[in-house]
Design an enzyme around this catalytic site. Structure first.
Site, PDB file in Angstrom:
ATOM      1  NE  ARG A  50      -6.699   4.289  -6.503  1.00 30.88           N
ATOM      2  CZ  ARG A  50      -7.814   3.746  -5.998  1.00 30.88           C
ATOM      3  NH1 ARG A  50      -8.197   4.041  -4.769  1.00 30.88           N
ATOM      4  NH2 ARG A  50      -8.521   2.897  -6.734  1.00 30.88           N
ATOM      5  NE  ARG A  83     -10.414   8.588  -2.498  1.00 35.98           N
ATOM      6  CZ  ARG A  83     -10.386   8.167  -1.254  1.00 35.98           C
ATOM      7  NH1 ARG A  83      -9.259   7.709  -0.745  1.00 35.98           N
ATOM      8  NH2 ARG A  83     -11.451   8.215  -0.487  1.00 35.98           N
ATOM      9  CE  LYS A 130      -8.715   2.213   3.855  1.00 40.06           C
ATOM     10  NZ  LYS A 130      -8.732   3.667   3.527  1.00 40.06           N
ATOM     11  CE  LYS A 143      -3.899   2.334   2.062  1.00 42.78           C
ATOM     12  NZ  LYS A 143      -3.319   3.655   1.712  1.00 42.78           N
ATOM     13  CD  GLU A 159      -0.855   5.756  -4.004  1.00 46.60           C
ATOM     14  OE1 GLU A 159      -0.982   6.433  -2.953  1.00 46.60           O
ATOM     15  OE2 GLU A 159      -1.762   5.039  -4.456  1.00 46.60           O
TER      16      GLU A 159
END
Length: 535
Positions: free
Chosen positions: A232, A247, A399, A227, A275
């Site tokens: 994002r 995002r 996550k 992660k 990412e």
């Protein structure tokens, strides 16, 4: 404006999700498209930048209401919101333009920025509007127009009003959706076709894993990735153009010209999810998020910034390939195509999120413990047979983050909250023990502000205590007797010259009220600095 103001009050007065959806649906069915478009804009979380400062608005309201400043301040402290305070203290004294629609008011207030007669215009508007309309107007002026609904709720209301499926509306509202009569008509038209090449797809959002991973079944049915701690993003290559979206639906292409230029090698008709990071190529790991911020915060990028903060897009999913929407395909199929696409690109700017191989959950748990040393936040778990969904649909993306960093801190300042928290002290400042001075005494040094983590009962209890134990007042802020210790959790820590403590913590929140500890047990600056080694 009157119709929208009434909707705003109706939404604010209920906590029922269904009641809010019904109220918005009725509004969208009856409002003119030009007004409905702006309602969608505001209700889904968009807002103007502040058109008028808090100070001039306060000065104008003082003059208009003819009450002393101290009384105005007391009213504002009790209400907790400047816009509502003005709406309550000023009464309309003259007839206005009856029924002036929302979109015309929007046009008016947008012209206010930089106008020489701001005070005359605003005070005249106050006189011609009723109380709910004054409240909404002031919210527009201050860029603080919020109400207790979310974009997904707005979309559900639009679906109810128009019959257009929710996933279609989510896609149409992504990216640079401009509020206008024509755009609203196209939004709710069942037969409208997509024509904007820049429009991104709605993001699929993972849910936090709050149970043991073994409850998900066999580890073999899941794909694990690191992660990443970046931004994002969605990278689109359509019609010989490149679009990089965050995002938050902010177009970042111009902020990353080096990455955008390299993205011209992506095949046309491709949409990547991944990412956005700044990358240490020698160490083969991401640079701290603070370095990425140096690029985000500047519109003009110097050669030094481009060199010191090299951008890289680490892709972890594929939504569109060769112009085809592939989101319904299983995760493992999308992954194979993704790997082929990225393999043809410049590895300096592009990579594929590494799959973390482990034979079982125990092995994955052990690898997760190495997250901080790798500069990541934990693991992502994705069902291999799962599609790419829209929004936060639980079950197929999880996550599995590492535990946050924590410090035991002392409450030293408090401030009243806003909105539904108005009148309660809910915004807190915390401190740790500093280095001893010449007199051998250790001062309490502020290190973090937090306003989330306590339940309603704890908030009320602490509010009563703050009122009884205030030492000094600094406007709306109160310093309090250093008595209570709280465990403050945060995602990261870094050195900072801007902060008195010498460090800045990221996303602080209250983990728990440490009633078992006294302030002597609170942590020190030395303990905070020791956490830097974990980053």
């Amino acid at each position: 404006m009157k119709r929208f103001s009434q909707l705003y009050l109706e939404l604010d007065r209920t906590t029922s999700t269904n009641a809010k959806i019904d109220a918005m649906a009725r509004y969208f069915e009856s409002a003119p498209p030009e007004d409905a478009a702006w309602a969608v804009f505001f209700l889904s979380g968009q807002r103007f930048k502040r058109l008028v400062g808090w100070r001039p608005l306060t000065e104008w309201a003082l003059a208009e209401s003819a009450i002393p400043a101290w009384l105005f301040d007391e009213c504002r402290a009790a209400v907790g919101d400047l816009a509502e305070t003005i709406a309550l203290l000023i009464d309309g004294t003259s007839e206005g333009e009856v029924g002036l629609p929302l979109h015309q008011w929007v046009a008016r207030v947008q012209k206010l920025r930089g106008a020489e007669d701001q005070e005359a215009q605003v005070t005249n508007w106050w006189r011609t509007l009723d109380r709910p309309e004054r409240f909404v107007l002031d919210k527009l002026l201050t860029g603080a127009l919020r109400v207790g609904v979310s974009k997904p709720l707005v979309i559900r209301a639009l679906t109810k009003a128009s019959g257009v499926p929710r996933n279609v509306l989510q896609h149409r509202m992504s990216g640079n959706w401009e509020p206008s009569g024509d755009s609203f008509r196209a939004l709710v038209d069942p037969d409208a076709e997509e024509s904007d090449p820049s429009r991104p797809y709605p993001f699929y959002l993972a849910s936090p894993l709050e149970k043991e991973p073994e409850e998900l079944g066999d580890a073999g049915g899941w794909m694990a990735e690191w992660k990443w701690d970046g931004i994002r993003g969605q990278l689109l290559r359509r019609k010989d153009e490149v679009f990089l979206w965050s995002r938050g639906e902010e177009l970042l292409t111009e902020r990353f010209p080096d990455l955008a230029d390299a993205s011209n090698a992506i095949p046309v008709g491709t949409a990547l999810d991944g990412e956005l990071l700044c990358w240490d190529h020698e160490a083969k790991r991401p640079l701290p998020f603070a370095i990425l911020q140096t690029r985000i915060q500047r519109k003009k990028l110097s050669a030094k910034i481009l060199k010191d903060a090299p951008a890289r897009f680490v892709a972890y999913d594929l939504m569109e390939h060769a112009g085809e929407d592939v989101r319904s395909r299983p995760q493992h199929e999308r992954r194979k195509i993704l790997e082929k696409v990225v393999a043809s690109l410049d590895p300096h700017f592009f990579g594929v999120s590494e799959v973390v191989d482990a034979k079982d959950w125990a092995a994955l748990r052990a690898l997760r413990e190495t997250s901080r040393s790798r500069g990541v936040e934990g693991l992502m778990l994705k069902a291999k047979e799962g599609p790419y969904r829209t929004g936060r649909k639980r079950g197929e993306w999880w996550k599995w983050k590492i535990d946050p960093l924590t410090l035991d801190c002392v409450l030293v300042y408090a401030q009243a909250g806003h909105g539904k928290r108005a009148g309660l002290f809910t915004d807190y400042t915390f401190a740790v023990w500093g280095e001893p001075g010449d007199d051998g005494e250790r001062p309490l040094t502020t290190i973090a502000k937090a306003y989330s983590g306590l339940d309603n009962e704890e908030i009320r209890e602490l509010d009563k205590w703050i009122r009884r134990n205030t030492l000094e007042r600094f406007g709306p802020v109160r310093s309090v007797e250093p008595t209570h210790v709280f465990e403050i959790a945060f995602e990261g820590i870094r050195k900072s010259k801007r902060h008195k403590s010498g460090v800045a913590v990221r996303f602080p929140r209250i983990a728990r009220w440490r009633r078992d500890k006294t302030i002597k047990d609170a942590d020190s600056i030395a303990a905070a600095l020791a956490l830097l080694d974990l980053e």
